[in-house]
Design an enzyme around this catalytic site. Structure first.
Site, PDB file in Angstrom:
ATOM      1  N   GLU A 104     -19.758 -14.678  12.871  1.00 46.46           N
ATOM      2  CA  GLU A 104     -19.489 -15.699  11.957  1.00 46.46           C
ATOM      3  C   GLU A 104     -20.591 -16.526  11.713  1.00 46.46           C
ATOM      4  OE1 GLU A 104     -16.604 -16.658  10.253  1.00 46.46           O
ATOM      5  OE2 GLU A 104     -15.566 -15.019  10.959  1.00 46.46           O
ATOM      6  N   SER A 392      17.799   5.181 -13.601  1.00 42.37           N
ATOM      7  CA  SER A 392      18.725   4.729 -14.838  1.00 42.37           C
ATOM      8  C   SER A 392      18.812   3.062 -14.768  1.00 42.37           C
ATOM      9  CB  SER A 392      20.197   5.211 -14.866  1.00 42.37           C
ATOM     10  OG  SER A 392      20.157   6.640 -15.327  1.00 42.37           O
TER      11      SER A 392
END
Length: 920
Positions: A104, A392
């Site tokens: 970090e 469909s």
């Protein structure tokens, strides 16, 4: 001598001065601009710093949990609550501190709170790639941002963040700041702070026991805690761990050898056996997190202490999760797990499901079911993350909806289902599930029975761009994909998910009004009072006539078509089924149902994560049953009104089979009249003349009465019209003679000739001269020879018995005739020979399609085997039944007939629960 008050020399000097070099001018103005910008920026930055919040020590250690509220404003979740344990710096092992710093903030112990070198690199990246593309936040800045500032990516907030970081470093030493960071950071799985994270992932409460691989995992998790979840994504986490280890080597925290050894460790071997329980309603909260992240820049629902007002109905959510569970009292029957063909170990997988429940009136999401068995630990959400062919369920969206919207089709609009459809430029065909084709049908019936060929033809008539535009208004996303012909039946490249599809269907349910489905209405930030409203604005995307007419047709799908498993007695619902097929899968990998009432709209998908696994036919209706049970539960004790027909739609009775639609005449039989919907102003005005001719009589029979020595003739006639009947006869093929005209439905013919054959004909005629008489109907009867005495009778009986026992004397049938109607063929014949039954063979185009054996002298052929416009050959063969003739076939006799093409071959009901898709 001066001219115009100025000497020539002075003018030359002035002209020379005006010719100062251009670069000097540019430099001068650049310096002026830089100075002005510097003053402005300095003033702006001074304002940002002056308005920065004060450092509040009470906010430094503990992150704020976000609170979630349901549709009624009641809190139902508190993310982060109870999932944290504080740690002191002295309790932090060096291996963890080294891993965090290398990952970090490598210069953490050297910089004053901000890292000039990282800021320089970030500025370059932001200039080249856009603001926010790369951050330069130190650990100190992250503590400040998570403690005091909102998460927005604004220059003002970044300036304040750096200013407060410098201040924080003046008040606290590095060790204390590291302690704050590791107590505050979110590690996923509802774990805040490194102590809780170690317990959640490794089952360790003493951080001194952490190994190098475990420390690397904890250092790497905060960047993307959900994505790097080691329980769900161990391979991705291993890559991240390797990155952290390599950074530790780079910054001289560990050796290459230590890193290499640590990289060999399997992630699963480090994890605790008991994965922690997931957050309640996680499928819903996943979507909440997604919407907040997308619409509220930089917000983190786990650490920012937000108040998030959602649309959830917790009762609906609980019931949906119950139906997706494997509890014993669940009314949904799921199939047993099947072997995953992609698994080398023969691993078995469950049928999966995803479903979304919307409020029909608002589009608010009331519940989300993410997975069969429950969605846990940020798992794959089948309601929001799948991208599967819709089958469909696409037909109302890209076919019939656009046809009504753009071309004002009626629900009666005629379409020819005339066989497999050849795809141009391909050797492929579009077929229907059972290879049965119905000829001319209405749009209503085509959608009700999910017929593929009419859908394809509709799509082509609508046009691809119109179909796509209509679908996009309903929220269907195409990306860079082009709409294809096979998308007309949901078998192309366009995929969808239950959240998106439910939003599209809700527009039909809601009178054509659409807004994107949403789970969050507003977000409030702590302290600042800032509120972000996220409720989308509604938009009219189609005419109310289109929405209502599609809805009315989809109601038939549920009551009479492919969706009867979703039907609910006493509740008005509409919906559409959808299944998909692929050439490489022997069956359907997807089964859908999308449906709605005036209160709720739902879309449900079922299938396997591996789309090469077909769904067992017995379980294709699971999606329909999920809809049915959910809708019944949610509709308890509330009023569910029917859909209201708008003024833009008219109901009109039309004559079946008329093309184009025509009004029925006064003489059209009631059985040939249907009521359909038309956009106002498009209903037919022309009256049909088809039934100006009377219907023929039915069930004409003629029998010889031996005692009365007469022929008894009877028939039936069901019309309410005032008619009389002309009865004629032809004896042994001679000229026909009119016998009588009567209003009765029977008569007696006396004075008959022995040994003769009588052909009886009856015609219905109207008392109104404008109506044509009916077609004639005939039947035949044979009169026996006179009998001299009882002895002769006995001798004749003996002869007849002898004939019955004599093989080979079976004659053919007589008077074979076939009379077609709109949907059947009435076949009759006579027979004068030994006792027999009759073999009837029906052929079409040279192929036998039906064979039946009957004892009667007639048969009515009907059903799927009888189609309009087709010619049939009927062959009847008597087969002996007694004595030596038993099983012996006599001579055959054949006749041909054609079913009229003008008849409406299929307008009736059907409840066969097949969907009829043939997707690519």
């Amino acid at each position: 001598m001066a001219t115009n008050g100025q000497s020539r020399t002075a003018r030359r000097q002035q002209k020379k001065a005006s010719k100062k070099p251009l670069w000097k001018k540019i430099l001068l103005w650049t310096l002026i601009a830089i100075l002005a910008i510097g003053i402005s920026v300095g003033g702006l930055f001074t304002y940002y710093i002056a308005t920065a919040p004060n450092i509040d020590a009470s906010k430094l250690d503990t992150p704020f949990s976000s609170k979630f509220y349901d549709k009624d404003g009641e809190q139902f979740a508190d993310l982060g609550k109870k999932q944290r344990t504080k740690v002191e710096y002295d309790e932090l092992p060096d291996v963890l501190i080294d891993a965090v710093i290398a990952t970090e903030d490598a210069r953490f112990f050297d910089h004053p709170g901000i890292d000039i070198w990282r800021i320089g690199g970030a500025i370059v990246a932001n200039i080249t790639d856009g603001f926010g593309s790369e951050g330069a936040s130190t650990i100190t800045q992250q503590v400040v941002e998570k403690s005091f500032l909102p998460p927005d990516k604004k220059i003002s907030l970044k300036v304040q963040e750096m200013w407060l970081a410098l201040q924080l470093e003046q008040k606290y030493n590095k060790e204390r700041i590291m302690e704050m960071y590791l107590n505050k950071i979110y590690y996923g799985k509802r774990a805040y702070g490194v102590v809780k994270a170690a317990e959640v992932y490794f089952g360790k409460t003493d951080l001194s026991e952490l190994t190098l691989p475990e420390a690397a995992i904890l250092a790497g998790l905060p960047q993307r805690p959900s994505a790097y979840n080691p329980f769900k994504n161990p391979e991705l986490m291993k890559d991240r761990m390797s990155t952290v280890l390599q950074l530790m080597v780079q910054h001289d925290k560990i050796s290459e050898k230590q890193a290499k050894e640590a990289k060999q460790v399997e992630i699963a071997s480090l994890l605790t056996e008991d994965e922690p329980d997931s957050t309640p309603y996680q499928a819903f909260l996943q979507q909440v997190e997604k919407e907040v992240k997308k619409n509220v820049d930089g917000a983190d629902i786990y650490t920012d202490g937000l108040k998030i007002y959602t649309t959830i109905d917790t009762d609906a959510q609980k019931y949906v999760e119950f139906l997706l569970s494997d509890k014993d009292d669940n009314p949904i029957n799921y199939p047993e797990p099947v072997v995953n063909p992609k698994s080398d170990e023969g691993k078995k997988v469950d049928l999966q499901a995803g479903m979304t429940v919307l409020d029909t009136k608002t589009g608010a999401v009331r519940a989300i079911g993410g997975a069969h068995g429950g969605l846990e630990n940020q798992g794959f959400n089948h309601a929001t993350q799948i991208d599967r062919q819709p089958g469909s369920t696409f037909k109302p969206i890209v076919d019939y909806g656009p046809a009504i919207e753009n071309m004002q089709w009626s629900t009666y609009h005629q379409l020819n289902d005339d066989g497999p459809y050849d795809i141009k430029g391909s050797d492929k065909q579009v077929e229907t599930w059972d290879s049965t084709y119905y000829g001319w049908v209405t749009a209503r019936y085509a959608l009700q029975r999910s017929l593929n060929v009419p859908a394809i033809k509709t799509f082509e008539e609508v046009g691809r761009q119109n179909a796509k535009a209509f679908a996009e208004k309903l929220g269907i996303t195409f990306g860079d994909k082009k709409i294809k012909l096979t998308d007309a039946i949901g078998g192309g490249d366009i995929g969808t998910n239950p959240l998106e599809l439910a939003g599209a269907y809700r527009a039909f349910a809601n009178g054509g009004i659409y807004n994107k489905p949403y789970t969050v209405t507003k977000v409030e930030f702590p302290g600042s009072g800032k509120t972000v409203n996220l409720k989308p604005e509604p938009e009219a995307v189609m005419a109310d006539s289109t929405a209502y007419m599609i809805t009315d047709m989809l109601k038939n799908v549920v009551t009479e078509g492919t969706g009867t498993s979703a039907n609910i007695s006493g509740l008005q619902v509409a919906g559409k089924t959808g299944t998909t097929t692929r050439p490489d899968v022997n069956g359907s990998p997807d089964s859908w149902f999308s449906g709605y009432s005036t209160n709720y709209t739902m879309s449900i998908w079922t299938g396997y994560d591996n789309n090469n696994i077909p769904i067992d036919d017995k379980f294709k209706n699971v999606s329909q049953r999920l809809f049915k049970h959910t809708m019944m539960e949610l509709s308890k004790n509330i009023e569910t009104p029917d859909f209201t027909k708008p003024d833009s739609v008219v109901e009109q009775a039309v004559e079946k089979g008329s093309r184009p639609a025509k009004l029925p005449s006064n003489y059209t039989p009631e059985s040939q009249i249907v009521t359909e919907l038309f956009v106002k102003g498009t209903a037919p005005t022309e009256t049909s003349e088809k039934y100006d001719q009377l219907e023929p009589v039915n069930n004409l029979e003629a029998t010889f009465d031996n005692e009365a020595n007469a022929i008894q003739v009877t028939w039936e006639y069901n019309s309410k019209q005032s008619v009389s009947f002309e009865v004629s006869a032809r004896v042994d093929g001679d000229e026909k003679q009119k016998l009588s005209s009567t209003e009765e439905t029977s008569m007696e013919i006396t004075n008959v000739e022995p040994g003769s054959d009588y052909e009886i004909e009856v015609i219905a005629s109207s008392h109104e001269s404008a109506i044509d008489a009916s077609e004639p109907v005939t039947t035949t009867v044979s009169i026996p020879e006179d009998m001299e005495d009882d002895e002769d009778d006995e001798e004749e009986e003996e002869d007849e018995e002898e004939n019955n026992n004599e093989q080979g004397n079976i004659p053919s049938v007589d008077s074979l005739q076939a009379k077609p109607t709109a949907s059947s063929i009435d076949v009759s014949w006579q027979y004068n020979g030994p006792p027999a039954q009759y073999e009837v063979v029906v052929s079409r185009s040279g192929s036998d399609i039906q064979t039946k054996t009957v004892r009667s002298k007639g048969i009515v052929l009907e059903g799927d085997g009888v189609r309009p416009g087709q010619t049939y050959t009927i062959t009847v063969t008597p087969v002996g039944q007694e004595g030596a003739n038993k099983g012996v076939k006599g001579l055959t006799k054949s006749t041909k007939t054609s079913v009229p093409d003008e008849a409406d071959s299929v307008q009736g009901n059907s409840s066969n629960n097949h969907d009829g898709e043939a997707s690519d």
